[in-house]
Structure formats: C-alpha cells, structure tokens
Motif scaffolding. Structure first.
Motif, mmCIF file in Angstrom:
data_model
loop_
_atom_site.group_PDB
_atom_site.id
_atom_site.type_symbol
_atom_site.label_atom_id
_atom_site.label_comp_id
_atom_site.label_asym_id
_atom_site.label_seq_id
_atom_site.Cartn_x
_atom_site.Cartn_y
_atom_site.Cartn_z
ATOM 1 N N ARG A 179 17.320 41.091 34.180
ATOM 2 C CA ARG A 179 16.399 39.894 34.133
ATOM 3 C C ARG A 179 14.882 40.353 34.490
ATOM 4 O O ARG A 179 14.038 39.675 33.743
ATOM 5 C CB ARG A 179 16.901 38.989 35.699
ATOM 6 C CG ARG A 179 18.122 37.895 35.231
ATOM 7 C CD ARG A 179 18.246 37.105 36.462
ATOM 8 N NE ARG A 179 19.480 36.300 36.124
ATOM 9 C CZ ARG A 179 20.358 36.157 36.944
ATOM 10 N NH1 ARG A 179 20.497 36.512 38.292
ATOM 11 N NH2 ARG A 179 21.501 35.276 36.857
ATOM 12 N N ALA A 191 12.098 39.797 31.587
ATOM 13 C CA ALA A 191 11.014 38.868 31.917
ATOM 14 C C ALA A 191 9.874 39.891 31.405
ATOM 15 O O ALA A 191 8.864 39.445 30.668
ATOM 16 C CB ALA A 191 10.940 38.710 33.195
ATOM 17 N N SER A 221 13.204 36.677 27.946
ATOM 18 C CA SER A 221 14.118 36.005 28.909
ATOM 19 C C SER A 221 14.600 34.705 28.091
ATOM 20 O O SER A 221 16.018 34.542 28.090
ATOM 21 C CB SER A 221 13.273 35.359 30.209
ATOM 22 O OG SER A 221 12.866 36.321 30.976
ATOM 23 N N ALA A 253 17.716 35.879 26.130
ATOM 24 C CA ALA A 253 18.724 36.619 26.500
ATOM 25 C C ALA A 253 20.462 36.355 26.045
ATOM 26 O O ALA A 253 21.151 37.395 26.285
ATOM 27 C CB ALA A 253 18.863 36.064 28.233
#
Length: 166
Positions: free
Chosen positions: A18, A22, A27, A30
């Motif tokens: 994560r 980011a 993100s 994903a």
C-alpha cells in the motif's frame, strides 16, 4: 473451513504494498493487471515493486523513460528521498540535466570507459556532452538550486555539431 487470521509478516507485506503504491501514485491502479497499464504507469509499477522489497541498494536503468515531465520529476524526487534515507542508488540516465539535479555523483561512460567521475556541478561540462553525445551545448545553472542544466546548441548556431555519422 473458516478463514485463518493473517500473519504479522503478511500484514507487514500488505502495508508495504500500500505504501509503495501510494508513493508511486498508483493506488488507483492496484487491482489492474500490469499489462493493462500505460508505459509510464508500468515504470512506476516496477519502482513500487522494488520499494516493497525494501532492498538497501536500488539499481535502476532509465526509470524515467516513457514518463511525462511531471511524473519524471515525481519519480526522481522519490528516488532522491530514498537515497537521502540511506539507500544506495545506482541509476542509468541519459538525461544529463536530470542526472545533474538529482545525483550526488555522476559517472559518465563512453565506449565502455569511464570518462568523467565526480560531483555533477564539477564534471558536467560542454566538453563532456560533446564527448558523450557528439553535440555542442550550453551548461546553465538552475535558478532554484544551481544544478547544471544541459541545453543543446541549435544546429546552425555559431557552435558546430561534431556528431559522428555512421
């Protein structure tokens, strides 16, 4: 069969993924397969993969290829942050202005031999640009930090191109 709780290692890996997504502005992608991403998104995905691995040394070959200028700057700033945080970065860049701004040390190769090695402000010269790329140039200083900026001379100007043709 009831689901087993996730291990601490798995939870740590999920957090690392994560954070890497980011930091590389991916993100929102994903859940997308890598082969559906644009070239620039793929470049950032490869860097995210390296970030998840948390290696002390990063070896990057043209990490800014296929990126627009905004994403190039973001990616190089992130790489610079990683270096400032203690990771060793070995990176191939043909964009000498970017190398001059983001590198602590510039090693230039020509015909497989080291032709310059040192701080970018010291070794990035018009003579080096001519030797590497066969073009005349101007070396300016960025107004915000004094980093060297390579500006190719216009063909037909008072400087003459010395590029060899095959």
């Amino acid at each position: 069969m009831p689901a087993r709780p996730l291990s601490d290692t798995t939870l740590h890996l999920i957090d690392a993924v994560r954070e890497a997504l980011a930091r590389t502005n991916l993100s929102d992608f994903a859940d997308k397969p890598v082969d559906t991403l644009s070239g620039g998104q793929r470049q950032r995905a490869w860097l995210a993969l390296v970030l998840v691995q948390q290696t002390p040394i990063l070896m990057l070959d043209e990490p800014t290829s296929m990126l627009d200028p905004g994403h190039q700057q973001e990616l190089l700033s992130l790489i610079r942050e990683l270096g400032d945080a203690g990771r060793s970065i070995v990176m191939v860049l043909h964009d000498l202005s970017s190398a001059g701004r983001y590198a602590d040390r510039l090693v230039a190769l020509a015909d497989g031999r080291v032709v310059a090695d040192g701080a970018p402000r010291e070794v990035l010269t018009t003579t080096l640009v001519r030797r590497l790329y066969g073009i005349d140039s101007h070396i300016l200083r960025a107004p915000d930090d004094g980093a060297p900026v390579v500006v190719p001379a216009r063909i037909g100007s008072t400087l003459h191109s010395s590029r060899k043709t095959a």
